[in-house]
Design an enzyme around this catalytic site. Structure first.
Site, PDB file in Angstrom:
ATOM      1  N   CYS A 169      -2.898  74.486  79.658  1.00  0.00           N
ATOM      2  CA  CYS A 169      -4.526  73.986  79.092  1.00  0.00           C
ATOM      3  C   CYS A 169      -4.017  72.789  79.702  1.00  0.00           C
ATOM      4  O   CYS A 169      -5.661  71.644  79.152  1.00  0.00           O
ATOM      5  CB  CYS A 169      -4.771  74.072  77.675  1.00  0.00           C
ATOM      6  SG  CYS A 169      -3.990  76.204  77.549  1.00  0.00           S
ATOM      7  N   ASN A 188     -11.873  80.396  75.388  1.00  0.00           N
ATOM      8  CA  ASN A 188     -10.914  78.966  75.987  1.00  0.00           C
ATOM      9  C   ASN A 188      -9.895  79.529  76.985  1.00  0.00           C
ATOM     10  O   ASN A 188      -9.701  80.264  77.201  1.00  0.00           O
ATOM     11  CB  ASN A 188      -8.980  79.730  75.028  1.00  0.00           C
ATOM     12  CG  ASN A 188      -8.527  77.939  75.259  1.00  0.00           C
ATOM     13  OD1 ASN A 188      -8.104  77.485  76.620  1.00  0.00           O
ATOM     14  ND2 ASN A 188      -7.569  78.727  74.857  1.00  0.00           N
ATOM     15  N   HIS A 231      -9.706  69.732  74.675  1.00  0.00           N
ATOM     16  CA  HIS A 231      -9.935  70.918  74.542  1.00  0.00           C
ATOM     17  C   HIS A 231     -10.486  71.933  73.825  1.00  0.00           C
ATOM     18  O   HIS A 231      -9.224  72.448  72.200  1.00  0.00           O
ATOM     19  CB  HIS A 231      -7.687  71.323  74.751  1.00  0.00           C
ATOM     20  CG  HIS A 231      -7.269  72.930  75.054  1.00  0.00           C
ATOM     21  ND1 HIS A 231      -8.466  73.667  76.459  1.00  0.00           N
ATOM     22  CD2 HIS A 231      -6.388  73.651  74.770  1.00  0.00           C
ATOM     23  CE1 HIS A 231      -7.480  75.254  76.358  1.00  0.00           C
ATOM     24  NE2 HIS A 231      -6.496  74.716  75.360  1.00  0.00           N
TER      25      HIS A 231
HETATM   26  O1  UT7 Z   1      -4.663  77.087  74.595  1.00  0.00           O
HETATM   27  C1  UT7 Z   1      -3.427  76.943  74.458  1.00  0.00           C
HETATM   28  C2  UT7 Z   1      -2.905  76.468  73.115  1.00  0.00           C
HETATM   29  N1  UT7 Z   1      -3.514  77.819  72.759  1.00  0.00           N
HETATM   30  C3  UT7 Z   1      -3.638  77.287  71.208  1.00  0.00           C
HETATM   31  O2  UT7 Z   1      -3.844  76.375  71.242  1.00  0.00           O
HETATM   32  C4  UT7 Z   1      -4.022  78.302  70.268  1.00  0.00           C
HETATM   33  C5  UT7 Z   1      -3.641  78.294  68.908  1.00  0.00           C
HETATM   34  N2  UT7 Z   1      -3.716  79.402  67.664  1.00  0.00           N
HETATM   35  C6  UT7 Z   1      -4.490  79.832  67.280  1.00  0.00           C
HETATM   36  O3  UT7 Z   1      -5.439  79.548  67.910  1.00  0.00           O
HETATM   37  C7  UT7 Z   1      -4.290  80.688  66.600  1.00  0.00           C
HETATM   38  O4  UT7 Z   1      -3.310  81.017  65.814  1.00  0.00           O
HETATM   39  C8  UT7 Z   1      -4.710  82.033  66.446  1.00  0.00           C
HETATM   40  C9  UT7 Z   1      -6.211  82.337  67.306  1.00  0.00           C
HETATM   41  C10 UT7 Z   1      -4.501  83.171  67.805  1.00  0.00           C
HETATM   42  C11 UT7 Z   1      -4.516  83.265  65.189  1.00  0.00           C
HETATM   43  O5  UT7 Z   1      -5.322  82.792  64.372  1.00  0.00           O
HETATM   44  P1  UT7 Z   1      -3.948  82.640  62.849  1.00  0.00           P
HETATM   45  O6  UT7 Z   1      -5.125  82.303  61.558  1.00  0.00           O
HETATM   46  O7  UT7 Z   1      -2.914  81.891  63.652  1.00  0.00           O
HETATM   47  O8  UT7 Z   1      -3.630  83.777  62.627  1.00  0.00           O
HETATM   48  P2  UT7 Z   1      -2.295  84.241  62.434  1.00  0.00           P
HETATM   49  O9  UT7 Z   1      -1.893  84.357  63.834  1.00  0.00           O
HETATM   50  O10 UT7 Z   1      -1.290  83.852  61.211  1.00  0.00           O
HETATM   51  O11 UT7 Z   1      -3.255  85.830  61.634  1.00  0.00           O
HETATM   52  C12 UT7 Z   1      -3.490  86.060  60.731  1.00  0.00           C
HETATM   53  C13 UT7 Z   1      -2.970  87.769  60.211  1.00  0.00           C
HETATM   54  C14 UT7 Z   1      -2.641  88.321  60.642  1.00  0.00           C
HETATM   55  O12 UT7 Z   1      -2.437  89.782  59.677  1.00  0.00           O
HETATM   56  P3  UT7 Z   1      -1.428  89.392  58.543  1.00  0.00           P
HETATM   57  O13 UT7 Z   1      -0.058  89.693  58.856  1.00  0.00           O
HETATM   58  O14 UT7 Z   1      -1.999  88.141  57.171  1.00  0.00           O
HETATM   59  O15 UT7 Z   1      -1.916  90.796  58.187  1.00  0.00           O
HETATM   60  C15 UT7 Z   1      -2.925  88.735  62.205  1.00  0.00           C
HETATM   61  O16 UT7 Z   1      -2.441  90.634  62.663  1.00  0.00           O
HETATM   62  O17 UT7 Z   1      -5.063  87.836  60.997  1.00  0.00           O
HETATM   63  C16 UT7 Z   1      -4.394  88.866  62.171  1.00  0.00           C
HETATM   64  N3  UT7 Z   1      -5.067  88.777  63.208  1.00  0.00           N
HETATM   65  C17 UT7 Z   1      -6.081  89.342  63.858  1.00  0.00           C
HETATM   66  N4  UT7 Z   1      -7.044  90.178  62.950  1.00  0.00           N
HETATM   67  C18 UT7 Z   1      -8.350  90.601  63.046  1.00  0.00           C
HETATM   68  C19 UT7 Z   1      -4.551  88.178  64.538  1.00  0.00           C
HETATM   69  N5  UT7 Z   1      -5.435  88.244  65.360  1.00  0.00           N
HETATM   70  C20 UT7 Z   1      -6.630  89.606  64.850  1.00  0.00           C
HETATM   71  C21 UT7 Z   1      -7.877  89.395  65.717  1.00  0.00           C
HETATM   72  N6  UT7 Z   1      -8.869  90.494  64.578  1.00  0.00           N
HETATM   73  N7  UT7 Z   1      -8.365  89.215  66.263  1.00  0.00           N
END
Ligand code: UT7
Length: 333
Positions: free
Chosen positions: A116, A286, A256
């Protein structure tokens, strides 16, 4: 010493026509529009479809548009750098394929793999060739074909990324516009949190790596999120401090586009009102190395000669950084 700087004299974006909406993704994985929008800010993303199409085909569209816009003949281009992690092949590089397909015969170039942050790294490299007087016309591309490396059964990654990017022309100017300064960083220990497991020399492709879904993006989202906010904010503030800039001096913060919550957190830590922050993540998701030139392309009509911009990014590697530049032209309405 010359006060020649590398100024962006044109920008051309490209996104494929096919749109993948959150509703479409609801039919593919266990997710929903509300979760995606509230957790990432993304409404839809573009997907490159079509037999035999690759990253270079998007690059050629960008370059052709850029040459036309800047009134440049292909043979005038001296260097072309392509920031991407989804090149057509592991080798040769996509920069040279793009040159070939766009009729650019007198340039050399290469790809830059910094995920990125690739556009920041490539823009900095190209700018040095202009500042030293080596070249007068350099094209910098940032693009990615993320759908080619996504697992559309993994809801934690497939909802985030899209395809597309943009290209800019760099030319020397002595009117104070151009790339002024940059802080670029890398920390290879971050590789465990964001990578593709197989396909390189560490784990060459086998039937087993394919069966184990190891040729897709792997990301530990929460860890990457925390590092992204901290790292982008710290380099934004470092660049501002060493150039004696206050927040009032900056016209646009161009971050970004990985997650609207990351963008808002960086803006908040650095005390920028969201009115000064460029955001188009809702349309494209992204696009990895593509987000920054896509932002410049979208905002081009609003940018004025003399505007002060901070471009910042964070991504796989880890890689990150911030570039301070002064915009070089007004766009005719
Ligand atoms: O560009 C390169 C660099 N990348 C980034 O900068 C990305 C950085 N990370 C992020 O943007 C976020 O961490 C994500 C968008 C990838 C995920 O969001 P989050 O708020 O960090 O979610 P999480 O991984 O903490 O997951 C929270 C919950 C989990 O469920 P439980 O364990 O709390 O029951 C996940 O399983 O959300 C669940 N989850 C989803 N639910 C519905 C994860 N993905 C999804 C989804 N739909 N697509």
């Amino acid at each position: 010493m010359s006060n020649k700087l590398a100024t962006i004299t044109g920008v051309q974006g490209y996104v494929p026509e096919d749109i993948l909406t959150n509703k479409d993704l609801e039919k593919m994985v266990d997710t929903n529009d509300e979760w995606i929008q509230s957790r990432t800010g993304i409404k839809e993303r573009r997907i490159l479809k079509g037999e035999g199409l690759a990253a270079s085909d998007m690059g050629v569209e960008m370059v052709k548009g850029l040459l036309e816009k800047t009134n440049t003949k292909p043979e005038e281009v001296e260097m072309l750098l392509c920031a991407t992690i989804t090149g057509d092949m592991i080798f040769p590089d996509t920069a040279n394929t793009i040159c070939d397909k766009a009729g650019i015969k007198n340039a050399f170039g290469y790809d830059i793999n910094a995920a990125c942050s690739g556009f920041l790294y490539a823009l900095t490299t190209g700018a040095k060739f202009i500042e030293t007087g080596t070249y007068k016309k350099v094209i910098i591309i940032g693009l990615d074909f993320m759908s080619s490396i996504l697992d559309y059964t993994d809801r934690t990654t497939c909802i985030i990324f899209g395809d597309g990017g943009g290209a800019v022309m760099l030319e020397p100017r002595e009117d104070g516009t151009g790339v002024q300064d940059q802080v670029l960083k890398a920390d290879g220990s971050g590789r465990e949190f964001l990578h593709m497991k197989a396909g390189g020399s560490l784990r060459p492709p086998t039937a087993e790596t394919v069966a184990n879904n190891e040729h897709y993006v792997y990301q530990e989202g929460r860890t990457v999120f925390k590092h992204a906010v901290k790292s982008m904010a710290s380099t934004v503030m470092e660049v501002m401090k060493r150039n004696n800039l206050t927040n009032d001096d900056i016209d646009w913060l161009v971050p970004h586009q990985a997650n609207i919550r990351i963008i808002k957190s960086v803006a908040s830590v650095c005390d920028f009102p969201m009115e000064k922050v460029v955001v188009n993540i809702e349309k494209y998701g992204n696009t990895t190395a593509g987000t920054l030139p896509l932002c410049l392309w979208d905002w081009e009509p609003r940018l004025k000669k003399g505007d002060k911009l901070l471009l910042t990014a964070f991504g796989g590697g880890f890689t990150w950084g911030t570039i301070y530049l002064v915009w070089g032209y007004d766009t005719p309405s």
